[in-house]
Design a protein around this motif. Structure first.
Motif, PDB file in Angstrom:
ATOM      1  N   ILE A   9     -15.043  43.680   8.029  1.00 41.89           N
ATOM      2  CA  ILE A   9     -13.967  44.631   7.726  1.00 41.89           C
ATOM      3  C   ILE A   9     -14.555  46.029   7.594  1.00 41.89           C
ATOM      4  O   ILE A   9     -15.614  46.217   6.983  1.00 41.89           O
ATOM      5  N   LEU A  10     -13.865  47.001   8.159  1.00 42.41           N
ATOM      6  CA  LEU A  10     -14.153  48.407   7.893  1.00 42.41           C
ATOM      7  C   LEU A  10     -13.026  48.937   7.016  1.00 42.41           C
ATOM      8  O   LEU A  10     -11.874  49.005   7.445  1.00 42.41           O
ATOM      9  N   ALA A  11     -13.339  49.264   5.759  1.00 44.50           N
ATOM     10  CA  ALA A  11     -12.338  49.818   4.834  1.00 44.50           C
ATOM     11  C   ALA A  11     -12.389  51.330   4.921  1.00 44.50           C
ATOM     12  O   ALA A  11     -13.459  51.935   4.734  1.00 44.50           O
ATOM     13  N   TYR A  32     -22.442  46.552  -0.442  1.00 41.09           N
ATOM     14  CA  TYR A  32     -21.601  46.430   0.746  1.00 41.09           C
ATOM     15  C   TYR A  32     -22.476  46.525   1.999  1.00 41.09           C
ATOM     16  O   TYR A  32     -23.624  47.006   1.963  1.00 41.09           O
ATOM     17  N   ARG A  33     -21.922  46.075   3.088  1.00 40.89           N
ATOM     18  CA  ARG A  33     -22.672  46.088   4.359  1.00 40.89           C
ATOM     19  C   ARG A  33     -23.125  47.503   4.709  1.00 40.89           C
ATOM     20  O   ARG A  33     -24.244  47.716   5.176  1.00 40.89           O
ATOM     21  N   ARG A  34     -22.243  48.458   4.453  1.00 32.24           N
ATOM     22  CA  ARG A  34     -22.558  49.857   4.743  1.00 32.24           C
ATOM     23  C   ARG A  34     -21.528  50.728   4.046  1.00 32.24           C
ATOM     24  O   ARG A  34     -20.349  50.385   4.012  1.00 32.24           O
ATOM     25  N   VAL A  35     -21.958  51.818   3.468  1.00 26.94           N
ATOM     26  CA  VAL A  35     -21.048  52.783   2.851  1.00 26.94           C
ATOM     27  C   VAL A  35     -21.457  54.168   3.320  1.00 26.94           C
ATOM     28  O   VAL A  35     -22.622  54.568   3.167  1.00 26.94           O
ATOM     29  N   GLU A  36     -20.509  54.902   3.897  1.00 31.63           N
ATOM     30  CA  GLU A  36     -20.804  56.264   4.342  1.00 31.63           C
ATOM     31  C   GLU A  36     -19.699  57.200   3.874  1.00 31.63           C
ATOM     32  O   GLU A  36     -18.517  56.845   3.864  1.00 31.63           O
ATOM     33  N   LEU A  37     -20.122  58.378   3.475  1.00 33.81           N
ATOM     34  CA  LEU A  37     -19.187  59.380   2.961  1.00 33.81           C
ATOM     35  C   LEU A  37     -19.320  60.646   3.785  1.00 33.81           C
ATOM     36  O   LEU A  37     -20.414  61.216   3.908  1.00 33.81           O
ATOM     37  N   VAL A  77     -17.644  50.434   4.327  1.00 34.05           N
ATOM     38  CA  VAL A  77     -16.713  51.408   3.759  1.00 34.05           C
ATOM     39  C   VAL A  77     -16.951  52.763   4.414  1.00 34.05           C
ATOM     40  O   VAL A  77     -18.093  53.268   4.413  1.00 34.05           O
ATOM     41  N   TRP A  78     -15.897  53.332   4.968  1.00 34.22           N
ATOM     42  CA  TRP A  78     -15.957  54.629   5.654  1.00 34.22           C
ATOM     43  C   TRP A  78     -15.044  55.598   4.895  1.00 34.22           C
ATOM     44  O   TRP A  78     -13.838  55.378   4.808  1.00 34.22           O
TER      45      TRP A  78
END
Length: 555
Positions: free
Chosen positions: A26-28, A84-89, A58-59
């Motif tokens: 999932i991409l949230a 999480y698998r990946r979090v970017e801001l 998380v994008w």
């Protein structure tokens, strides 16, 4: 489910082939602007989703902030690193377009929002992600199984129905649209909203929170960007629905459980302070229905210290069989930081003839309900006895001042601050009071006099409800000394009678010294969770079955 074959050693060292099953990825997508007041709740409920965090990326994008939104997001991103698998801001500080207020939506803002959603969609394509979750950051996923339930539907686009506020019919789906794509009320909407029918229903519009299946056949042709064929209004909802239809995809709403809650919708003229108040109202009065209010463990928040406001005691009257109300209110009071004692109410359904005689209960001669033209109900008798017991304790314990609540209060925003201000007014101005309403239903259409030199009090006229009121030692004595159990009426008729604002002279003739010093908060600080016309309204004082009615008539 994604299946991966792996070589696993057995106990005797021989390699065996095992199939590992992974949940869909999932991409949230969080698009956050001026949401610092709600982010601790939003992220807290998101963290509590029962879905493998290593399958969620998380994008986040944030801009045009006038509060600490970006700061909180950066803190959260750093704190949950590795979970999480990946979090970017992504964030920018420059102004991209001009708007007249935080909730003003010029054409450029709609286009900007659509481009951001499309950008996230392409990120999901590039990374071969299975689902994209688009969610407004004031939509709170109170059901920890929401993500799993949405994916289980196996639909192109599916949205969890967001619970309407009491008295409202606003949610995040439409059951019908006009020729130009605007909202149209249909026969299916209310039954879906109120769950008279449940399931996963195809609808022409979902918004605010929805999940897109990136494996859907039509998704390769889907985009949030309106093409040259679109000749409608530039609005994110209308463009979204148009593009979904053009791609040959369908939208669905799922209403099988309570999944999410959100504040009332904002208006163009709404300020950031209005947004904060709406979010506080949601968090205080609605989230507690689902359990303890959840906040992110990774963000700082000011947990209120417990207070009784300097009162001797705060009572809450609650029927033993109303466990749902009791749990909800405990969560609310905990969230507000209010220290209260729950008192088990007298249940009118259990009163016997022997009980009535022992209490010395007699109905007031000539009493009939002003609207329904009926005598007292046993529910009203139980309610009166519950309040009377507290009055008696106030007197015997020599308490100076208490607050009495029934179990269905709805606290208006900033209750603690406003109630503290009222108490400060009362104490500093040395108001000689015996009863102060915090909630009531006005029954007279006349102007009520403001108390001189105060900003918080008026002198009340004839009013209903005993939902929330302060009572002093001398006030409790006056209420008890009239021996009301032997000439009983509903408690919310008795209170205005005792400060001599009741219109029924024949009732007043049975009581002397009707000089209770009564005041009311202005504006009111509390209302009921449900009014009589609201869906879900339950009365424990007005409903009767035949057996109870017979007991009542014998009075």
């Amino acid at each position: 489910m994604l299946q991966i074959a792996a070589q696993m050693p057995s106990a005797d060292g021989i390699l065996e082939r095992e199939v590992l099953t992974l949940r869909p990825s999932i991409l949230a997508v969080f698009l956050a602007r001026n949401k610092a007041h709600v982010l601790p709740y939003f992220l807290g409920y998101f963290e509590h989703q029962r879905y493998p965090k290593d399958r969620i990326s998380v994008w986040i994008y944030s801009d045009h902030n006038q509060d600490d939104t970006e700061l909180l997001l950066r803190r959260w991103k750093d704190a949950i690193r590795g979970q999480y698998r990946r979090v970017e801001l992504h964030s920018i500080v420059e102004t991209l377009y001009t708007q007249t207020g935080v909730n003003n939506w010029p054409k450029e803002r709609f286009l900007h929002l659509l481009r951001l959603r499309d950008r996230a969609l392409n990120v999901a394509r590039e990374r071969d992600i299975d689902y994209v979750l688009y969610i407004d950051v004031d939509n709170l996923l109170v059901n920890p199984n929401t993500l799993s339930e949405l994916i289980a539907q196996k639909r192109d686009i599916v949205s969890p129905m967001i619970e309407p506020l009491v008295g409202s019919v606003y949610s995040n789906f439409w059951c019908g649209v006009t020729d130009k794509g605007y909202y149209k009320r249909t026969e299916e909407y209310i039954p879906t909203l109120h769950r008279a029918r449940t399931g996963c229903f195809e609808v022409p519009m979902v918004h605010s929170t929805y999940i897109v299946d990136m494996r859907s056949p039509g998704v390769e042709n889907f985009t949030f960007i309106a093409d040259e064929d679109y000749n409608g209004v530039v609005d994110d909802l209308l463009v979204f629905a148009y593009q979904v239809k053009k791609a040959g995809m369908s939208m669905f709403v799922l209403n099988t459980q309570i999944f999410a809650r959100m504040p009332p919708p904002s208006h163009d003229y709404s300020s950031l302070d209005d947004e904060r108040k709406n979010a506080e109202e949601l968090c205080v009065n609605y989230l507690a229905i689902d359990g303890p209010v959840v906040q992110s463990e990774y963000l700082p928040y000011n947990k209120p210290t417990l207070t009784d406001f300097g009162l001797d005691k705060i009572y809450v009257i609650n029927l033993h069989r109303r466990e749902g109300r009791r749990l909800r209110l405990k969560h609310v009071l905990q969230h507000l930081g209010i220290q209260a004692e729950f008192v088990t109410a007298v249940d009118g359904r259990n009163l016997t003839d022997k009980d009535l005689k022992e209490f010395g209960i007699q109905m007031l001669d000539g009493y009939l309900d002003p609207l329904k033209k009926r005598p007292l109900t046993v529910g009203e008798i139980g309610c009166f006895l519950s309040h009377h017991r507290i009055w008696a304790e106030v007197v015997s314990s020599q308490f100076t001042s208490v607050l009495i609540l029934e179990d269905d209060p709805y606290f208006y925003p900033q209750f603690r601050e406003k109630f503290s201000r009222l108490l400060e007014d009362v104490r500093n101005k040395e108001i000689d009071w015996e009863l102060i309403y915090l909630a009531r239903k006005r029954l007279e259409n006349t102007r009520e006099l403001k108390v001189e030199n105060t900003e918080t009090l008026v002198r009340p006229g004839y009013s209903y409800w005993a939902l929330a009121y302060m009572l002093s030692q001398s006030g409790a004595k006056k209420l008890i000394n009239q021996q009301p159990l032997g000439k009983m009426m509903p408690v919310d008729e008795y209170l205005p009678l005792m400060f001599d604002r009741h219109p029924r002279k024949e009732w007043k003739a049975h009581f002397t010294n009707r000089n209770l010093k009564a005041f009311s908060a202005q504006p009111l600080l509390i209302r009921p969770t449900h009014y009589t016309s609201n869906r879900g309204y339950i009365s424990d004082v007005e409903t009767l079955d035949t057996e109870l009615k017979q007991q009542k008539d014998e009075l």
